[in-house]
Design an enzyme around this catalytic site. Structure first.
Site, PDB file in Angstrom:
ATOM      1  N   ALA A  16      10.355  58.081 -73.618  1.00  0.00           N
ATOM      2  CA  ALA A  16      10.973  59.381 -73.367  1.00  0.00           C
ATOM      3  C   ALA A  16      12.457  59.139 -73.582  1.00  0.00           C
ATOM      4  O   ALA A  16      13.213  58.882 -72.653  1.00  0.00           O
ATOM      5  CB  ALA A  16      10.692  59.883 -71.960  1.00  0.00           C
ATOM      6  N   LEU A  67      15.239  62.650 -77.114  1.00  0.00           N
ATOM      7  CA  LEU A  67      15.783  63.117 -78.394  1.00  0.00           C
ATOM      8  C   LEU A  67      17.283  62.895 -78.519  1.00  0.00           C
ATOM      9  O   LEU A  67      18.013  63.758 -79.017  1.00  0.00           O
ATOM     10  CB  LEU A  67      15.445  64.603 -78.608  1.00  0.00           C
ATOM     11  CG  LEU A  67      13.949  64.928 -78.789  1.00  0.00           C
ATOM     12  CD1 LEU A  67      13.739  66.445 -78.852  1.00  0.00           C
ATOM     13  CD2 LEU A  67      13.382  64.288 -80.049  1.00  0.00           C
ATOM     14  N   ASN A 127      10.214  69.297 -86.108  1.00  0.00           N
ATOM     15  CA  ASN A 127       9.540  68.665 -84.968  1.00  0.00           C
ATOM     16  C   ASN A 127       9.019  69.762 -84.043  1.00  0.00           C
ATOM     17  O   ASN A 127       9.767  70.327 -83.253  1.00  0.00           O
ATOM     18  CB  ASN A 127      10.529  67.746 -84.261  1.00  0.00           C
ATOM     19  CG  ASN A 127       9.936  67.055 -83.051  1.00  0.00           C
ATOM     20  OD1 ASN A 127       8.840  67.377 -82.616  1.00  0.00           O
ATOM     21  ND2 ASN A 127      10.665  66.101 -82.504  1.00  0.00           N
ATOM     22  N   CYS A 174       7.494  67.338 -79.962  1.00  0.00           N
ATOM     23  CA  CYS A 174       7.987  66.304 -79.048  1.00  0.00           C
ATOM     24  C   CYS A 174       7.463  66.615 -77.647  1.00  0.00           C
ATOM     25  O   CYS A 174       7.662  67.714 -77.141  1.00  0.00           O
ATOM     26  CB  CYS A 174       9.515  66.265 -79.024  1.00  0.00           C
ATOM     27  SG  CYS A 174      10.113  65.074 -77.816  1.00  0.00           S
ATOM     28  N   ASN A 182       2.347  63.627 -83.500  1.00  0.00           N
ATOM     29  CA  ASN A 182       3.435  63.067 -82.699  1.00  0.00           C
ATOM     30  C   ASN A 182       2.809  62.233 -81.571  1.00  0.00           C
ATOM     31  O   ASN A 182       1.586  62.070 -81.534  1.00  0.00           O
ATOM     32  CB  ASN A 182       4.287  64.217 -82.138  1.00  0.00           C
ATOM     33  CG  ASN A 182       5.734  63.806 -81.932  1.00  0.00           C
ATOM     34  OD1 ASN A 182       6.010  62.760 -81.358  1.00  0.00           O
ATOM     35  ND2 ASN A 182       6.654  64.632 -82.380  1.00  0.00           N
TER      36      ASN A 182
HETATM   37  C1  LIG Z   1      11.012  55.567 -79.596  1.00  0.00           C
HETATM   38  C2  LIG Z   1      10.381  56.725 -80.302  1.00  0.00           C
HETATM   39  C3  LIG Z   1      11.158  57.830 -80.630  1.00  0.00           C
HETATM   40  C4  LIG Z   1      10.594  58.920 -81.288  1.00  0.00           C
HETATM   41  N1  LIG Z   1      11.380  59.992 -81.620  1.00  0.00           N
HETATM   42  C5  LIG Z   1      10.854  61.013 -82.346  1.00  0.00           C
HETATM   43  C6  LIG Z   1      11.680  62.088 -82.814  1.00  0.00           C
HETATM   44  O1  LIG Z   1      12.891  62.102 -82.602  1.00  0.00           O
HETATM   45  N2  LIG Z   1      11.095  63.076 -83.523  1.00  0.00           N
HETATM   46  C7  LIG Z   1       9.754  63.085 -83.821  1.00  0.00           C
HETATM   47  O2  LIG Z   1       9.281  64.002 -84.495  1.00  0.00           O
HETATM   48  N3  LIG Z   1       8.955  62.067 -83.408  1.00  0.00           N
HETATM   49  C8  LIG Z   1       9.468  61.047 -82.688  1.00  0.00           C
HETATM   50  N4  LIG Z   1       8.656  60.003 -82.291  1.00  0.00           N
HETATM   51  C9  LIG Z   1       7.241  60.018 -82.666  1.00  0.00           C
HETATM   52  C10 LIG Z   1       7.001  59.212 -83.926  1.00  0.00           C
HETATM   53  O3  LIG Z   1       7.692  59.761 -85.034  1.00  0.00           O
HETATM   54  C11 LIG Z   1       5.509  59.159 -84.244  1.00  0.00           C
HETATM   55  O4  LIG Z   1       5.035  60.464 -84.443  1.00  0.00           O
HETATM   56  C12 LIG Z   1       4.701  58.517 -83.123  1.00  0.00           C
HETATM   57  O5  LIG Z   1       5.396  57.438 -82.561  1.00  0.00           O
HETATM   58  C13 LIG Z   1       3.341  58.027 -83.606  1.00  0.00           C
HETATM   59  O6  LIG Z   1       3.463  57.057 -84.612  1.00  0.00           O
HETATM   60  P1  LIG Z   1       3.411  55.468 -84.326  1.00  0.00           P
HETATM   61  O7  LIG Z   1       2.186  55.236 -83.514  1.00  0.00           O
HETATM   62  O8  LIG Z   1       3.381  54.865 -85.691  1.00  0.00           O
HETATM   63  O9  LIG Z   1       4.643  55.151 -83.569  1.00  0.00           O
HETATM   64  C14 LIG Z   1       9.204  58.909 -81.608  1.00  0.00           C
HETATM   65  C15 LIG Z   1       8.436  57.791 -81.271  1.00  0.00           C
HETATM   66  C16 LIG Z   1       8.994  56.709 -80.625  1.00  0.00           C
HETATM   67  C17 LIG Z   1       8.133  55.523 -80.285  1.00  0.00           C
END
Ligand SMILES: Cc1cc2nc3c(=O)[nH]c(=O)nc-3n(C[C@H](O)[C@H](O)[C@H](O)COP(=O)(O)O)c2cc1C
Ligand SMILES: Cc1cc2nc3c(=O)[nH]c(=O)nc-3n(C[C@H](O)[C@H](O)[C@H](O)COP(=O)(O)OP(=O)(O)OC[C@H]3O[C@@H](n4cnc5c(N)ncnc54)[C@H](O)[C@@H]3O)c2cc1C
Ligand code: FES
Lengths: 270, 302
Positions: B71, B74, B124, B127, B189
């Site tokens: 968390a 953003l 997005n 989130c 997400n």
């Molecule tokens: C630390 C972190 C920050 C993230 N920040 C955003 C974000 O700013 N905007 C967004 O659309 N998704 C965000 N996500 C989600 C990722 O883009 C992704 O959808 C999600 O982590 C699943 O993919 P993964 O399992 O490969 O991490 C974030 C994920 C993590 C772990």
């Protein structure tokens, strides 16, 4: 093989040592963190407050790890105020380690920047000839002088303290003393941690003399493991690629000594 | 013959199939360059808001069994600052991720990027841990249609809607984005989740509830990609738990045209992109495919 944890483990504070009126060392039992390489750090969770990156300090007992914190803002003050019996969470160790070269080496620390350098001194080779330069504002703020002499008692060494107001040791900045030292002595390596402006000067000096130099950098850290991006500097992630970088890389950096990032990621000038 | 690793996502073309997911390492152009050189087909920025945001206090990101909880809140430097930073970008395909709560904010942000080389916008809509943006927008299909169509009307680059699992059926959010004119969908997400430390009995994240990412969510994400591409005729970028070339192919067989990688960077660092490219190329040679598009949705034969 060292194990790296990404989830905080809860540890109880076993001892608190007052180093100066604003700096304390807190000691916990953690056999993993007790044995980390010189320069590595942990993310320290102060439950209900924040989680901060902290260099891992040495202790004089087996199986114990420590953090030395200066009270500054809300979070470091909360860590500083913790009492024996209270709990913190730790995850790590993260980051790379100093590359300890043979021969005559000098360690230059400002304030709590001395923490990783104390571990470097503990890990130094029997053949090293070590000079530790400690910088602080005044006599009150000098710490680790005795500890440094104790851990280096079996090695060729000297500890030089400087204070800005001249109330103890040599008057002036550590950078002035270092400049003098490198005129007269041929050093094989310089290691530094402290305020970035200080490290910037040291790296320039070392590079101009062709001396191997490494500096341990500080940036805003959230994950500590190279995914959030908050600690980026040029194209490196300080938590993952560092925190220790050598003079050649630092000389090519657009940001080192000039800018760092705020919590939002905006670049700010030093 | 060396297999062709390029992908088309509707009107968008990239040289390689795996891109950096939003929010991971996404705030500096130099880092984007490095990730692109390491083998990513494109990079998605952190989600940008109209004003800079500091985010929540730490702990904001912790590892758990099967992935990560985050968390971050953003935190981002704001769209105007970011646009100014990427003005000099020529080489890297950058997908700009935007987050906001009303159409006007999105229009303002898109305008900032006028002089920039933007490969696409990713909105997005998902989130899970910041109020009034993200999932709360995605859970309001009417608002989604309004936002997407406004962005479509002002943006020169294609528009992707990023969906997640909220309280509304995510397939309705997808439909709403399609109605607004979205060119593609990213799914998914993070999933709303929480971790509690047993010794102190406290939630670990300072925000208490955050998003779950990494291997633990991969089967859910694969299912969503399969369902979206079975129901609607829109290209989908698969995201959630990809860390190997096999994971990437699983998404492609489920119907994804490309994939995004986030959390895996915390374990395999950015080498993960090169490994995915090499693994997919070897697989294609062995199975005699010449293009990635030949493999999209293959699991649907059964
Ligand atoms: C630390 C972190 C920050 C993230 N920040 C955003 C974000 O700013 N905007 C967004 O659309 N998704 C965000 N996500 C989600 C990722 O883009 C992704 O959808 C999600 O982590 C699943 O993919 P993964 O399992 O490969 O991490 C974030 C994920 C993590 C772990
Ligand atoms: C690798 C590394 C090792 C460090 N080792 C030590 C050490 O051994 N001893 C020591 O005293 N200090 C160390 N620091 C500095 C320490 O992490 C804090 O930045 C410092 O204590 C100031 O904290 P504060 O909360 O009082 O911050 P303030 O200056 O009051 O800042 C306000 C807020 O900023 C946030 N913040 C500030 N700095 C950081 C940061 N670097 N990362 C994440 N959030 C931050 C906190 O949320 C804080 O609430 C280290 C930093 C790094 C990056
Ligand atoms: S602290 Fe998150 S990338 Fe370095």
């Amino acid at each position: 093989m060292q194990s790296v944890s990404k989830t905080p483990s809860i540890r109880t504070i076993e001892k608190v040592i007052d180093e100066t009126p604003t700096v304390r060392t807190i000691i916990i039992s953690d056999s993993n963190l007790a044995n980390v390489l010189p320069g590595q750090f942990a993310m320290v969770w102060i439950p209900g407050v924040n989680e901060l990156p902290m260099s891992i300090m040495i202790t004089e007992e087996n199986g114990k790890a420590a953090f030395t914190v200066r009270k500054r803002g809300v979070s470091s003050t909360a860590l500083y105020d913790l009492k024996v019996g209270q709990q913190i969470g730790v995850r790590g160790p993260y980051g790379n380690a100093f590359d300890i070269r043979d021969g005559k080496i000098v360690l230059v620390g400002g304030g709590t920047g001395l923490v990783p350098l104390m571990r470097l001194a503990k890990f130094a080779k029997p053949t090293n000839d070590i000079t530790i330069l400690m910088g602080s504002k005044s006599k009150d703020e000098v710490f680790f002088e005795n500890l440094a002499n104790r851990i280096l008692k079996d090695k060729k060494h000297q500890v030089i303290v400087t204070t800005e107001d001249g109330s103890y040791g040599e008057r002036g900045f550590v950078t002035d003393v270092l400049e003098r030292l490198v005129q007269n002595t041929k050093f094989d390596a310089i290691y530094t941690c402290g305020p970035e402006i200080m490290m910037h000067k040291i790296v320039q000096l070392a590079n101009s003399k062709g001396i191997f130099v490494q500096a341990s950098l500080e940036r805003m850290m959230k994950c500590g493991i190279g995914i959030c991006g908050s600690c980026c500097m040029d194209e490196v992630l300080v938590c993952h690629d560092g925190t220790i970088f050598d003079g050649k890389f630092l000389a090519s950096s657009q940001e080192f000594g000039h800018t760092h990032r705020a919590k939002s990621g905006i670049l700010e000038n030093y | 013959m060396t297999p062709d690793l390029s992908v088309s996502i509707g009107p968008i073309k990239f040289g390689r199939p795996a891109m950096l997911a939003s929010g991971i390492l996404g705030i500096s152009l130099e880092v984007f360059n490095r990730i692109y050189r390491s083998g990513a087909g494109a990079v998605v920025s952190k989600s940008l808001s109209k004003e800079p945001w500091e985010g929540y206090p730490n702990p904001t990101i912790v590892g758990i069994k099967g992935g990560y909880l985050n968390a971050v809140g953003l935190s981002n430097p704001g769209a105007p600052y970011f646009a100014n930073m990427i003005k000099s970008n020529k080489d890297v395909p950058i997908i700009v991720s935007l987050v906001g709560s009303i159409e006007d904010e999105f229009e303002f942000m898109v305008q900032q990027f006028e002089g920039c080389n933007v490969a696409a916008y990713e909105l997005n809509l998902s989130c899970p841990h910041v109020e009034k943006v993200g999932l709360e927008v995605g859970d309001d299909p009417k608002l989604v249609t309004k936002i997407v169509s406004r962005v479509k009307s002002v943006a020169k680059a294609p528009v992707i809607g990023k969906v997640g699992l909220g309280t509304t059926n995510y397939l309705d959010t997808v439909k709403a984005a399609i109605d607004g004119g979205a060119d593609a969908i990213t799914a998914i997400n993070t999933l709303r989740a929480m971790g509690i430390d047993v010794e102190t009995q406290r939630p670990i994240l300072s925000h208490k509830i955050g998003g779950l990412s990494g291997p633990a969510i991969k089967p859910v994400a694969v299912r969503c990609v399969y369902e979206i591409t079975s129901k609607y005729d829109i290209p989908v970028i698969g995201c959630g738990g990809v860390s190997t070339w096999e994971d990437a192919l699983e998404f492609i067989f489920a119907g994804a045209s490309a994939i995004q990688v986030g959390s895996a960077i915390g374990d395999g660092w950015i080498d993960v992109f090169g490994n995915i490219n090499d693994g997919i190329a070897n697989y294609m040679k062995k199975k005699e495919y010449s293009k990635i598009s030949e493999m999209v949705g293959l699991a649907k034969r059964f």
